[in-house]
Design an enzyme around this catalytic site. Structure first.
Site, PDB file in Angstrom:
ATOM      1  CB  ILE A   1      -1.097   0.071   1.338  1.00 30.81           C
ATOM      2  CG1 ILE A   1      -1.990  -1.167   1.084  1.00 30.81           C
ATOM      3  CG2 ILE A   1      -1.359   1.279   1.452  1.00 30.81           C
ATOM      4  CD1 ILE A   1      -3.006  -1.086   2.224  1.00 30.81           C
TER       5      ILE A   1
ATOM      6  CE1 TYR B   1      -2.191  -4.687  11.341  1.00 30.49           C
ATOM      7  CE2 TYR B   1      -4.399  -5.257  11.328  1.00 30.49           C
ATOM      8  CZ  TYR B   1      -3.199  -4.579  10.736  1.00 30.49           C
ATOM      9  OH  TYR B   1      -3.425  -4.274   9.401  1.00 30.49           O
TER      10      TYR B   1
ATOM     11  CE  LYS C   1      -2.715  -1.223  11.332  1.00 27.80           C
ATOM     12  NZ  LYS C   1      -2.124  -0.101  10.352  1.00 27.80           N
TER      13      LYS C   1
END
Length: 261
Positions: free
Chosen positions: A18, A155, A159
């Protein structure tokens, strides 16, 4: 289209996936781009491609969990470009583990890269954006910030925190014409996910299972996330701040146990 002419940008984690797509899209739209990555060779390959295509770009090896490295690179970008108007805090690591199973070292690592790295990028970019008369910050969250997925405690925690931190910073700096937004991608075909499929016992079955978790019944591509990032960087989003933009093909409306028909 050169809607980003005059913009000068830092992209962290820009050596692949990305981040590389974001760097390429911003440059294609006319921005100057500084590519940072823990893999310095990968960052330079991306920057060289951008220069070969006529864009102004340079690279640096940066571990975003090391705040001094972030500060040095951000300051260098502002010096080289004459000012800094944008940072895309994309660098991250995906370390699996439930609340019980994830090790303390892995917990500390995922927080240091995914969350501390975003904070450091904002901290050192804000003074330059202020000097430029305003700008845009784009942080990379995830659909896992919005829905639960088994086995990804650290994770998901980082986020989700990025979404909250984005909103907080948007409130703090909005009066200075600094907009702060984040993106929440779904499953994107990145080198990390390609490796998961290569090592799976039945790659095709796993691909089909993951596809069906999206309302569009397919993965996303890095370029699709990059398009959303370019929108948030551009003046087309001039009245958008504090927003978490889902680029997830409907993953978060189905949830990890949902399946598209």
């Amino acid at each position: 289209m050169n809607r980003l002419t005059g913009k000068s940008c830092v992209v962290t984690g820009g050596g692949a996936g990305i981040g590389a797509a974001v760097a390429a899209r911003l440059a294609a739209d006319g921005a100057q781009v500084a590519v940072a990555d823990i893999d310095g060779d990968a960052a330079e390959r991306v920057a060289r491609q951008l220069r070969d295509q006529g864009s102004e770009a340079f690279s640096g090896q940066v571990d975003v969990s090391a705040t001094a490295q972030v500060e040095e690179f951000v300051n260098d970008a502002a010096d080289r470009f004459g000012r800094l108007t944008t940072i895309v805090n994309n660098a991250g690591v995906a370390i699996p583990g439930s609340v019980e199973d994830i090790s303390e070292d892995d917990w500390d690592r995922v927080l240091a890269v995914n969350l501390k790295g975003v904070w450091a990028g904002m901290r050192y970019a804000v003074p330059h954006l202020r000097s430029a008369g305003g700008g845009s910050i784009v942080n990379m969250a995830s659909a896992q910030a919005l829905v639960g997925f088994p086995g990804w405690a650290g994770y998901a925690a980082t986020k989700g925190a990025i979404v909250a931190l984005t909103q907080q910073a948007a409130v703090e700096y909005g009066a200075e014409k600094i907009r702060v937004n984040c993106l929440a991608p779904g499953t994107i075909m990145t080198p990390m996910n390609e490796e998961i499929f290569r090592t799976a016992p039945d790659p095709q079955a796993l691909i089909e299972d993951w596809n069906s978790a999206h309302a569009l019944h397919r993965f996303g591509e890095s370029d699709e996330v990059a398009s959303a990032a370019a929108f948030l960087v551009s003046d087309d989003s001039s009245f958008v701040t504090g927003t978490c933009l889902r680029v997830d093909g409907g993953l978060s409306i189905l949830g990890p146990s949902g399946r598209a028909t």
